[in-house]
Design an enzyme around this catalytic site. Structure first.
Site, PDB file in Angstrom:
ATOM      1  N   GLY B  38       0.789  -1.226   0.000  1.00  0.00           N
ATOM      2  CA  GLY B  38       0.000   0.000   0.000  1.00  0.00           C
ATOM      3  C   GLY B  38       0.819   1.273   0.000  1.00  0.00           C
ATOM      4  O   GLY B  38       0.278   2.352  -0.209  1.00  0.00           O
ATOM      5  N   CYS B 247     -27.996  -8.626 -16.276  1.00  0.00           N
ATOM      6  CA  CYS B 247     -27.367  -8.315 -17.560  1.00  0.00           C
ATOM      7  C   CYS B 247     -28.297  -8.738 -18.697  1.00  0.00           C
ATOM      8  O   CYS B 247     -28.796  -9.869 -18.711  1.00  0.00           O
ATOM      9  CB  CYS B 247     -26.028  -9.038 -17.675  1.00  0.00           C
ATOM     10  SG  CYS B 247     -25.330  -8.995 -19.348  1.00  0.00           S
ATOM     11  N   CYS B 250     -26.333 -11.859 -20.690  1.00  0.00           N
ATOM     12  CA  CYS B 250     -26.032 -13.171 -20.112  1.00  0.00           C
ATOM     13  C   CYS B 250     -26.858 -13.460 -18.858  1.00  0.00           C
ATOM     14  O   CYS B 250     -26.787 -14.544 -18.305  1.00  0.00           O
ATOM     15  CB  CYS B 250     -24.538 -13.291 -19.804  1.00  0.00           C
ATOM     16  SG  CYS B 250     -24.030 -12.428 -18.305  1.00  0.00           S
ATOM     17  N   CYS B 272     -23.109  -6.520 -18.720  1.00  0.00           N
ATOM     18  CA  CYS B 272     -21.874  -6.694 -17.949  1.00  0.00           C
ATOM     19  C   CYS B 272     -20.795  -5.776 -18.496  1.00  0.00           C
ATOM     20  O   CYS B 272     -20.615  -5.687 -19.713  1.00  0.00           O
ATOM     21  CB  CYS B 272     -21.332  -8.118 -18.100  1.00  0.00           C
ATOM     22  SG  CYS B 272     -22.313  -9.374 -17.305  1.00  0.00           S
ATOM     23  N   CYS B 278     -18.976 -11.991 -19.505  1.00  0.00           N
ATOM     24  CA  CYS B 278     -20.286 -12.033 -20.156  1.00  0.00           C
ATOM     25  C   CYS B 278     -20.270 -13.034 -21.322  1.00  0.00           C
ATOM     26  O   CYS B 278     -21.162 -13.864 -21.452  1.00  0.00           O
ATOM     27  CB  CYS B 278     -20.644 -10.638 -20.652  1.00  0.00           C
ATOM     28  SG  CYS B 278     -22.365 -10.420 -21.099  1.00  0.00           S
TER      29      CYS B 278
END
Lengths: 368, 296
Positions: B38, B247, B250, B272, B278
């Site tokens: 980080g 979606c 899909c 998506c 997808c």
């Protein structure tokens, strides 16, 4: 012995000859023609037209040729020429939704009516020098036109959001008279008409820097390019004797509508806000910068704190015009004999007093 | 295997564009970044043949970790076919002649802008994020000299206060992307503008995650199996975006959805944003016609 400079007139005439020689360069090399500049240095011409605020490719090309390609000098030439032109009419507002589109992208929606039209852009080129360009007269590959032409009218993305009410409404409040920066002195607080005019003529580089600062923490923008479009629009005027609009010109413009978040205030519900940019010619960086700085300068109107340079309209409006900025900065090359003499005298006098005071103090110390 | 085979190779450049010294410098930075999860490690970022802010940080990292046997996937907003993804993929095909793929599963290196793939990553994979703005505190204090001190003292109260102000004003935390996260309990990190939907995917991930900010010349990392805690409050716990529908292509109800405007009247559909996810689901549904559209 030094002799005071005299005969400035002769020297000035000579600088004119020198600049003319330097501009021409090696006479063995063919001279640039204006059509070459306007066709092959098109983006430079566009910038000069935008900041010179005269839409004339030929004149902008001439200015660039005369200025040895120095954009700021060329802009200056065009602005000065502009002064001599009479104003024939004020056009109707141009309608960019009826633009003949060459490029149109939105970064906010994946797909939309009219589609994403990449058009001519350097965006997806890898910045590798194309050594093939060192040769002349090469055959260039031609772009393949789409099977079907674009729709005549492509809706503006921001208008689609507008219908839903999630973006701040924008209208002219029936404002008849628009502020004219070329005829009236700046005044503060400035209306948005004055601010946008100033930004449209503002120096591209400085505006870019200011726009950059707003997104790097010196402002609270997180911009989304709602839409960036480039293309041709017609300019219409309404002659008094006719009473209906007639088309007088077709100009290329770049328009950017930037969407920024705004969480709402006591008076206004949460919604997106807008920043707007419009320039003559193909000038995307300028149009985007303009819309970012426009949004930043709306801080006061939206009840935001004015904390950073780009949000401060007096700072922005007073310093973004490069013809003005360049004028004052370069004027320091002019003789300042008289005022410098006055300052010099004062510094000498103050130093003498300072030395005298120090000497007196030392004498006192030695005596104690 | 769904690899893209077109060869664009250009022998005029060193493998993966950067010279070997530069790549070594970047790799040392990457090791340091992995060692201090980080923490933003400054590095000698180079000019790249792509505009700063368009992914040059990610490209420098990818170029430095890329080997001839790697399979590279590039996504932008989750999609393999968006303009910037196509452009960056072509760049590496030109200067590294490596194989590329659209499949999350098959990729060894995935360079991404704004999304973490929906499909889970595995050990040995590297996820490279492009970062426009590495400093999570910049919006609060624009000065680098100040924010670096705040990181050094782990003085993150200001960020917590900002989130609290959100709650006081809107009743919820109003940050929707680039949601700040505490890495390994020590450094506050900007995850780049991924939607907060993706924040949980960063935590305890088996893959290596690198973030590269080219314009700001910073690199940071989350090593595999490292804790990533999105900032929140006990009574206002962190939560991610959800959608009413699924979606349109899909039928997924678990992925991040993009809005697509379908006509002038403002009609919309949702699909998506992760095109590979997808497409894979659509292919699976086609193979098993009886369960088409259902949620697996």
């Amino acid at each position: 012995m030094y002799v005071a400079v005299k005969g400035g007139e002769q020297a000035i005439l000579n600088t004119h000859k020198l600049i003319s020689e330097t501009r021409r360069g090696d006479p063995e090399i063919a001279e640039l023609t204006l059509p070459q500049i306007s066709e092959q240095l098109g983006l430079a011409v566009d910038r000069v037209m935008a900041e010179g605020s005269v839409y004339d490719r030929q004149l902008a090309a001439l200015a660039l040729k005369q200025a040895q390609g120095d954009a700021m000098e060329a802009i200056f030439l065009l602005r000065a020429y502009r002064t001599t032109l009479p104003r024939i009419a004020v056009s109707e507002p141009i309608d960019t939704s009826r633009m003949a589109i060459r490029r149109r992208i939105s970064a906010t929606f994946k797909d939309l009516p009219g589609g994403q039209v990449l058009g001519p852009t350097y965006d997806y080129t890898h910045r590798l020098l194309d050594f093939a360009l060192t040769a002349e007269g090469l055959e260039r590959v031609r772009a393949v036109p789409a099977a079907e032409p674009l729709d005549q009218s492509v809706p503006r993305v921001v208008d689609l959001l507008d219908d839903e009410g999630v973006i701040q409404e924008e209208n002219d409040d029936d404002q008849e008279e628009v502020f004219d920066l070329t005829r009236q002195p700046k005044s503060f607080p400035a209306g948005r008409d004055q601010r946008l005019q100033n930004l449209a003529r503002a120096d591209e580089g400085f505006l870019l820097g200011l726009a950059y600062s707003t997104t790097r923490g010196y402002g609270f923008n997180h911009p989304f390019v709602g839409e960036l479009r480039l293309g041709e629009v017609t300019v219409e005027i309404v002659p008094e004797e006719l009473g209906f609009p007639i088309v007088v010109a077709e100009v290329t413009v770049t328009e950017c509508q930037m969407i920024n978040s705004f969480r709402g205030s006591a008076e206004q519900p949460p919604q997106f806000t807008r920043g707007y940019g419009l320039t003559f010619g193909h000038n995307e960086g300028k149009a985007m910068s303009m819309s970012l700085v426009d949004r930043a300068m709306r801080a006061r109107e939206l009840g935001e704190d004015v904390r950073y340079p780009a949000q401060d309209e007096e700072f922005v409006l007073s310093h973004t015009d490069n013809v003005e900025a360049n004028g004052l900065v370069t004027h320091y090359k002019l003789p300042h004999y008289v005022d410098f003499q006055a300052e010099l005298q004062l510094v000498r006098q103050l130093r003498a007093e300072y030395e005298a005071a120090r000497a007196a103090a030392q004498t006192r110390e030695a005596a104690e | 295997m769904r690899s893209i085979t077109t060869n664009y190779s250009d022998d005029g450049y060193n493998f993966a564009f950067l010279d070997e010294q530069t790549k070594r410098m970047v790799r040392r930075t990457l090791l340091k970044a992995l060692s201090i999860p980080g923490y933003q490690v400054p590095f000698g970022g180079r000019e790249m043949p792509l505009a700063s802010g368009w992914g040059t940080g990610g490209i420098q990292i990818t170029a430095s970790v890329l080997g001839p046997n790697d399979r590279l996937k590039v996504i932008d907003q989750g999609a393999d076919d968006t303009t910037n993804a196509v452009s960056i993929r072509r760049f590496f095909q030109t200067v590294a002649d490596i194989s590329v793929t659209e499949s999350t599963e098959e990729a060894t290196i995935i360079q991404t802008r704004h999304r973490v793939p929906e499909a889970p990553l595995t050990e040995g994979q590297i996820l490279v994020y492009q970062v426009p703005e590495p400093e999570p505190l910049r919006k609060l204090i624009p000065r680098e000299s100040e924010t670096r001190k705040m990181h050094a003292y782990a003085e993150y109260g200001a960020m917590q206060v900002t989130l609290y102000e959100n709650i006081a004003r809107f009743g919820r935390i109003a940050k929707t992307y680039d949601y700040p996260a505490m890495i390994n309990g020590r450094f506050l990190m900007s995850p780049s503008p991924i939607p907060k939907f993706d924040n949980p995917k960063m935590a305890n991930n088996p893959a290596i995650q690198f973030w590269g900010a080219g314009r700001e010349k910073r690199i940071y990392a989350v090593p595999p199996y490292t804790s990533v805690r999105s900032l929140d409050f006990d009574d206002h716990p962190f939560e991610v975006q959800t959608w009413q529908g699924c979606c349109a292509l899909c039928g997924s109800t678990v992925s991040y959805l993009d809005e697509v405007i379908t006509d002038d009247k403002g009609s919309r559909m949702f699909v998506c944003s992760d095109t590979d996810f997808c497409n894979t689901r659509q292919a699976q549904a086609a193979a098993q016609p009886n369960s088409a559209g259902g949620e697996s």
